[in-house]
Scaffold this motif. Sequence first.
Motif, short mmCIF file in Angstrom:
data_model
loop_
_atom_site.label_atom_id
_atom_site.label_comp_id
_atom_site.label_asym_id
_atom_site.label_seq_id
_atom_site.Cartn_x
_atom_site.Cartn_y
_atom_site.Cartn_z
N ASN A 168 0.83 -1.21 0.00
CA ASN A 168 0.00 0.00 0.00
C ASN A 168 0.86 1.26 0.00
N ILE A 169 1.90 1.25 0.81
CA ILE A 169 2.77 2.42 0.91
C ILE A 169 3.49 2.68 -0.40
N LEU A 170 4.02 1.63 -0.98
CA LEU A 170 4.82 1.77 -2.20
C LEU A 170 3.99 1.59 -3.48
N ASP A 171 2.70 1.33 -3.31
CA ASP A 171 1.80 1.14 -4.44
C ASP A 171 2.32 0.08 -5.40
N GLY A 172 2.90 -0.99 -4.84
CA GLY A 172 3.38 -2.11 -5.64
C GLY A 172 4.73 -1.88 -6.29
N ALA A 225 7.93 -1.65 -5.30
CA ALA A 225 9.08 -2.47 -4.93
C ALA A 225 8.80 -3.97 -5.02
N PHE A 226 7.63 -4.32 -5.47
CA PHE A 226 7.24 -5.72 -5.40
C PHE A 226 7.21 -6.40 -6.76
N ASP A 227 8.07 -5.98 -7.65
CA ASP A 227 8.19 -6.62 -8.95
C ASP A 227 9.00 -7.91 -8.80
N GLY A 228 8.39 -8.91 -8.17
CA GLY A 228 9.08 -10.17 -7.95
C GLY A 228 9.93 -10.19 -6.69
N THR A 229 9.91 -9.10 -5.94
CA THR A 229 10.68 -9.02 -4.71
C THR A 229 9.90 -9.69 -3.59
N ALA A 230 10.45 -10.72 -3.01
CA ALA A 230 9.81 -11.39 -1.89
C ALA A 230 10.22 -10.68 -0.60
N VAL A 275 17.23 -0.46 2.32
CA VAL A 275 18.19 -0.89 1.29
C VAL A 275 17.51 -1.73 0.22
N ASP A 276 16.80 -2.78 0.61
CA ASP A 276 16.21 -3.70 -0.35
C ASP A 276 14.90 -3.17 -0.95
N LEU A 277 14.06 -2.55 -0.12
CA LEU A 277 12.76 -2.07 -0.58
C LEU A 277 12.78 -0.58 -0.93
N GLU A 278 13.89 0.07 -0.64
CA GLU A 278 14.09 1.48 -0.95
C GLU A 278 13.07 2.40 -0.29
N LEU A 279 12.67 2.07 0.94
CA LEU A 279 11.78 2.96 1.67
C LEU A 279 12.55 4.21 2.05
#
Length: 108
Positions: free
Chosen positions: A28-32, A34-39, A48-52
Motif C-alpha cells: 500500500n505504501i509503495l503502491d506495488g 518495490a514488489f516486482d518479484g521481490t519477496a 536498502v532492499d525495498l528502498e523505503l
Amino acid sequence: MIKRTPPNSLVSAAEKAIIAEITGMLQNILDGYAFDGTAVEMHTRLTVDLELESIDLVTLAGSLEARYGSSVNFAQFIADMELEEIIDLTVGQLVTRVLQCTSSPQSR
C-alpha cells in the motif's frame, strides 16, 4: 548492534502471518513499486532492499499503529538506533518488535 534474522524457512506461523501483514502495508505504501518479484522475507531490509524513504517509514509507523495499536511504537523502537542500524533495519526485526509488543501483558 544489528540483530540478524533467520531465513523464512525457520520462521514460526505467527511470524509468517505478521510478515504477510507487513507486506500488505508495504504494498500500500509503495503502491506495488518495490514488489516486482521481490519477496519480503525476514532478512529483507526496509531501506536498502525495498528502498523505503523516511516518509515511507513514517507511513509504515502509522499503519503498524492502526493495525496493532499504540504498543507497537515505531518511533520509540528506532529512537535508540544509530543511523546505520536504521538503514539496515529488517522486516525480521520489525516482526520481532510486533510480537514482543502484542504478546506482552500490557498489550492485552
